[in-house]
Design a protein around this motif. Sequence first.
Motif, short mmCIF file in Angstrom:
data_model
loop_
_atom_site.label_atom_id
_atom_site.label_comp_id
_atom_site.label_asym_id
_atom_site.label_seq_id
_atom_site.Cartn_x
_atom_site.Cartn_y
_atom_site.Cartn_z
N ALA A 1 0.83 -1.21 0.00
CA ALA A 1 0.00 0.00 0.00
C ALA A 1 0.86 1.25 0.00
N VAL A 2 1.87 1.29 0.86
CA VAL A 2 2.74 2.47 0.94
C VAL A 2 3.52 2.64 -0.36
N ALA A 3 4.06 1.54 -0.88
CA ALA A 3 4.82 1.61 -2.14
C ALA A 3 3.92 2.10 -3.28
N PHE A 4 2.69 1.64 -3.33
CA PHE A 4 1.73 2.08 -4.35
C PHE A 4 1.47 3.58 -4.22
N ARG B 1 4.32 1.81 12.36
CA ARG B 1 5.37 1.53 11.38
C ARG B 1 5.19 2.23 10.04
N ALA B 2 4.01 2.62 9.67
CA ALA B 2 3.78 3.13 8.31
C ALA B 2 4.60 4.39 8.02
N GLN B 3 4.63 5.33 8.95
CA GLN B 3 5.34 6.58 8.69
C GLN B 3 6.85 6.35 8.52
N THR B 4 7.41 5.44 9.31
CA THR B 4 8.83 5.15 9.15
C THR B 4 9.10 4.36 7.87
N MET B 5 8.14 3.59 7.41
CA MET B 5 8.27 2.91 6.12
C MET B 5 8.35 3.93 4.98
N VAL B 6 7.56 5.00 5.07
CA VAL B 6 7.56 6.03 4.04
C VAL B 6 8.96 6.63 3.87
N VAL B 7 9.64 6.88 4.98
CA VAL B 7 10.96 7.53 4.92
C VAL B 7 12.11 6.54 4.90
N GLY B 8 11.80 5.23 4.94
CA GLY B 8 12.85 4.20 4.85
C GLY B 8 13.70 4.09 6.08
N LYS B 9 13.10 4.18 7.25
CA LYS B 9 13.85 4.07 8.52
C LYS B 9 13.53 2.73 9.16
N PHE B 10 14.58 1.91 9.39
CA PHE B 10 14.35 0.55 9.89
C PHE B 10 15.35 0.14 10.98
N ASP B 11 16.08 1.09 11.55
CA ASP B 11 17.14 0.75 12.51
C ASP B 11 16.58 0.66 13.93
N ASP C 1 14.17 -3.63 11.05
CA ASP C 1 12.83 -3.93 11.55
C ASP C 1 12.03 -4.68 10.49
N THR C 2 11.06 -5.46 10.93
CA THR C 2 10.27 -6.27 10.01
C THR C 2 9.50 -5.43 8.99
N SER C 3 9.27 -4.16 9.27
CA SER C 3 8.59 -3.30 8.31
C SER C 3 9.44 -3.02 7.07
N SER C 4 10.69 -3.46 7.08
CA SER C 4 11.58 -3.27 5.93
C SER C 4 11.19 -4.09 4.71
N LEU C 5 10.13 -4.88 4.81
CA LEU C 5 9.60 -5.57 3.63
C LEU C 5 9.41 -4.62 2.45
N ILE C 6 9.10 -3.38 2.73
CA ILE C 6 8.85 -2.41 1.66
C ILE C 6 10.08 -2.17 0.80
N GLN C 7 11.28 -2.44 1.33
CA GLN C 7 12.50 -2.19 0.56
C GLN C 7 12.55 -3.02 -0.71
N ARG C 8 11.89 -4.18 -0.73
CA ARG C 8 11.84 -5.00 -1.93
C ARG C 8 11.07 -4.30 -3.05
N LEU C 9 10.21 -3.37 -2.70
CA LEU C 9 9.28 -2.77 -3.65
C LEU C 9 9.68 -1.38 -4.11
N ARG C 10 10.76 -0.86 -3.56
CA ARG C 10 11.15 0.51 -3.91
C ARG C 10 11.84 0.53 -5.28
#
Length: 303
Positions: free
Chosen positions: A205-208, A236-246, A294-303
């Motif tokens: 959703a965020v990547a879209f 987690r959504a807001q940090t996914m937007v900016v790519g923060k996973f540490d 962090d597990t929310s880093s799944l989005i990195q596959r989609l960037r």
Amino acid sequence: MSTTSIHPRSYAPTSALPVAFLGLGVMGSPMAGHLAQAGHQVTVYNRSPAKAQSWQEEFRSGHSAVTPREAAAGAQMVFCCVGNDDDLRAVTLGDDGAFAGMQPGAIFVDHTTASAEVARELYAEAQKRGLHFIDAPVSGGQAGAVNGQLTVMCGGDQAAFERVAPVAEAFSRAFTYMGESGAGQLTKMVNQICIAGLLQGLSEAVAFGLRANLDMPKVLDVIGKGAAQSWQMDNRAQTMVVGKFDFGFAVDWMRKDLGLVLAEAKNNGARLPVTALVDQFYADVQDMGGNRWDTSSLIQRLR
């Protein structure tokens, strides 16, 4: 180090008991700290003695032991939070294991996310020795441990659970009996299945939204007030937007947990196509160097 590593809270009044805590990682250390702050006499053990010494200095409380057996000696309850099945067997069994030092009637409470199989194995071994064993994996992450707000899912004998519950309230907001031995671990598996699916959906959703050039903070604020809302979206959504996973729950840990889930599914016949797919997506994240993200880093596959 100061005691600010846990957030002080109001503790329900209980009788001060001699207890032990085995494993002082990012979860175990604050959990043991809350037990000490609640007034219990805590003896700690960690595979790295320096961590046990550091814990004592931080909380100005308790004792440290050089073996699990020594830590468990005289304790009415032994709490534990280690890495996996093998680590759990290492601290419970053998001449230096906790079971060898526990007095009859004492209760071992395992907060490790482990297999239902090892929970049943150690429950049976404890019964032979006149001990009690509760499998009690937790949800809430490091923040939940620090704040004393963990959700705990328990399997084993209900009478033993009821003895432990008032003490465990020091670090939990919900300490719930789920059924016979292994039920706690199985409940945690349900939890991880839900999280894996939610995070993949949120990632897509965020990547879209980013591809569509939407104002994603605004989008998330709006949809977070409706049916799409979840803990993962809120936290987690807001940090996914900016790519923060540490921070947060590491990909390596989630893959360990999903391995337990998929192994159990083979035993009980459950079909988990989405969970199996997301597990492979996490393998991709590991290949990208994201083992500790962090597990929310799944989005990195989609960037």
